[in-house]
Motif scaffolding. Structure first.
Motif, short mmCIF file in Angstrom:
data_model
loop_
_atom_site.label_atom_id
_atom_site.label_comp_id
_atom_site.label_asym_id
_atom_site.label_seq_id
_atom_site.Cartn_x
_atom_site.Cartn_y
_atom_site.Cartn_z
N GLU A 74 0.83 -1.21 0.00
CA GLU A 74 0.00 0.00 0.00
C GLU A 74 0.87 1.26 0.00
O GLU A 74 0.58 2.22 -0.71
CB GLU A 74 -0.93 -0.01 1.22
N TYR A 75 1.94 1.24 0.77
CA TYR A 75 2.82 2.40 0.87
C TYR A 75 3.45 2.75 -0.48
O TYR A 75 3.72 3.92 -0.78
CB TYR A 75 3.92 2.13 1.91
N SER A 76 3.63 1.74 -1.32
CA SER A 76 4.27 1.95 -2.62
C SER A 76 3.28 2.46 -3.67
O SER A 76 3.68 2.75 -4.80
CB SER A 76 4.89 0.63 -3.11
N GLY A 77 2.01 2.55 -3.31
CA GLY A 77 1.00 3.03 -4.24
C GLY A 77 0.59 4.46 -3.99
O GLY A 77 1.19 5.16 -3.17
N GLN A 78 -0.41 4.89 -4.73
CA GLN A 78 -0.94 6.25 -4.59
C GLN A 78 -2.47 6.20 -4.66
O GLN A 78 -3.06 5.13 -4.84
CB GLN A 78 -0.39 7.14 -5.72
N TYR A 113 -4.10 3.03 -6.52
CA TYR A 113 -3.47 2.52 -7.74
C TYR A 113 -1.96 2.46 -7.54
O TYR A 113 -1.40 3.10 -6.63
CB TYR A 113 -3.82 3.38 -8.96
N ARG A 114 -1.31 1.71 -8.39
CA ARG A 114 0.15 1.56 -8.27
C ARG A 114 0.71 1.15 -9.62
O ARG A 114 0.06 0.42 -10.38
CB ARG A 114 0.47 0.49 -7.22
N THR A 115 1.90 1.61 -9.94
CA THR A 115 2.59 1.17 -11.16
C THR A 115 3.93 0.54 -10.77
O THR A 115 4.57 0.96 -9.81
CB THR A 115 2.84 2.33 -12.13
N ILE A 116 4.31 -0.48 -11.55
CA ILE A 116 5.56 -1.20 -11.29
C ILE A 116 6.21 -1.54 -12.62
O ILE A 116 5.55 -2.06 -13.53
CB ILE A 116 5.30 -2.52 -10.52
N GLY A 117 7.49 -1.24 -12.76
CA GLY A 117 8.23 -1.61 -13.95
C GLY A 117 8.11 -0.60 -15.09
O GLY A 117 7.44 0.42 -14.98
N GLU A 118 8.78 -0.93 -16.20
CA GLU A 118 8.78 -0.08 -17.39
C GLU A 118 8.56 -0.94 -18.62
O GLU A 118 8.92 -2.11 -18.66
CB GLU A 118 10.12 0.66 -17.52
N GLY A 119 7.96 -0.34 -19.63
CA GLY A 119 7.70 -1.06 -20.88
C GLY A 119 6.25 -0.86 -21.31
O GLY A 119 5.61 0.14 -20.95
N GLU A 120 5.74 -1.80 -22.11
CA GLU A 120 4.36 -1.72 -22.55
C GLU A 120 3.42 -1.80 -21.35
O GLU A 120 3.66 -2.54 -20.40
CB GLU A 120 4.05 -2.86 -23.52
N ASN A 121 2.34 -1.02 -21.40
CA ASN A 121 1.40 -0.97 -20.28
C ASN A 121 0.57 -2.24 -20.19
O ASN A 121 0.02 -2.71 -21.18
CB ASN A 121 0.47 0.23 -20.43
N LEU A 122 0.45 -2.76 -18.97
CA LEU A 122 -0.38 -3.94 -18.71
C LEU A 122 -1.19 -3.72 -17.44
O LEU A 122 -0.63 -3.63 -16.35
CB LEU A 122 0.48 -5.19 -18.58
N PHE A 123 -2.50 -3.60 -17.60
CA PHE A 123 -3.40 -3.52 -16.44
C PHE A 123 -3.61 -4.93 -15.88
O PHE A 123 -3.93 -5.86 -16.62
CB PHE A 123 -4.76 -2.96 -16.84
#
Length: 301
Positions: free
Chosen positions: A12-16, A27-37
């Motif tokens: 949770e702390y790593s999200g927004q 919500y939270r994002t992790i990594g780089e590259g093509e977007n994947l929900f």
């Protein structure tokens, strides 16, 4: 956050959070590259995906969110939850992150959210490149809801509200044991996580409200299946066969309606939560789907 399990606090702390029509959405994002929900199901949250994230985020940007009424997001009690609203939340996160196109991997209730997005594509703020459905009720005529789902959500509101309030940890765990594979049952750590997520912000008390969406799907079926038949968005079904809700019987129904689409069967004893029961198989199946898509596109050229 003050969860007993430190991994939940870290997640949770790593999200927004973003504001969606007055409600706070995690919500939270992790990594780089093509977007994947990665879109989660009922009744927990995006932490369900935690075991597949390391593999999928190696070359992709993972976007996670908690739907309203579940997980770390707000859980309003006097609220009409709907597939249209959930589709709107996915689009709100995409808009907030300036996402113009993305792939989607959706589990359980989220498969219906994505069906709604395909059926109302003019409302989407981003291009859906592909969809992988995983163990969800795509077809109501073969979906087999659990008894606890029926008791919570097919009874009058007063009864559903009462049952949600008094629902014990033992009854929740008993329900989970029935849908996980026989050899991939959730351990005590996962059971503790499920219970904390369910109870956060008094979420257990509104479980019946979100559960009602499962039984409202019958009103959407014709429109959704028609949209799937006409869409140019490629899609597949990843199946934990031992799932009594939406396992082999759902995959067979999928193939009957869409014989040219791929079904990726996991090991025969994998149940309703493949991303927890066998995360490596799920990652492998997803990458195989993407590989098959690439080969199909190259053949067409």
């Amino acid at each position: 956050m003050n969860f007993t399990n430190p991994v939940l606090n870290e997640f949770e702390y790593s999200g927004q959070y973003l504001n969606y029509l007055g409600h706070s959405i995690f919500y939270r994002t992790i990594g780089e590259g093509e977007n994947l929900f990665l879109l989660h199901g009922y009744p927990f949250n995006s932490f369900d995906w935690s075991l597949v994230i390391p593999k999928l985020s190696e070359n992709k940007k993972i976007i996670l969110l908690d739907f309203l009424g579940m997980g770390f997001s707000d859980k309003p009690k006097n609220h009409k939850y709907s597939f249209e609203e959930y589709a709107g939340i996915v689009n709100a996160v995409a808009k907030h992150l300036n996402i113009t196109e993305a792939d989607i991997l959706a589990h359980d209730l989220a498969v219906s959210v994505v069906q709604e997005m395909l059926a109302s594509s003019d409302k989407n703020v981003f291009k859906i490149r592909s969809v992988a459905f995983i163990n969800g009720g795509l077809f109501t005529d073969v979906y087999k809801p659990r008894l606890i789902q029926r008791l919570l959500s097919q009874t009058p509101n007063l009864i559903g509200k009462f049952l949600s309030k008094v629902m014990s940890r033992k009854s929740v765990e008993s329900s989970l044991f029935r849908v996980f594979g026989p050899k991939t049952q959730p351990n005590s750590n996962w059971l503790g996580i499920f219970w904390e997520v369910l109870n956060y912000k008094d979420g257990k008390s509104i479980a019946y409200l979100i559960g009602r969406m499962v039984f409202e799907k019958v009103h959407y079926q014709i429109r959704w299946i028609d949209a799937m038949s006409k869409t140019e968005v490629p899609f597949c079904y990843i199946c934990g066969p031992a799932d009594p809700n939406s396992g082999t019987h759902m995959a067979n129904r999928f193939l009957k309606s869409f014989p040219t689409k791929h079904v990726y069967f996991l090991s025969e004893q994998i149940g309703h939560w493949p991303q927890i029961e066998s995360p490596d198989e799920v990652s492998a199946a997803y990458y195989q789907f993407k590989k098959d898509l690439k080969q199909t596109n190259e053949t067409r050229k």
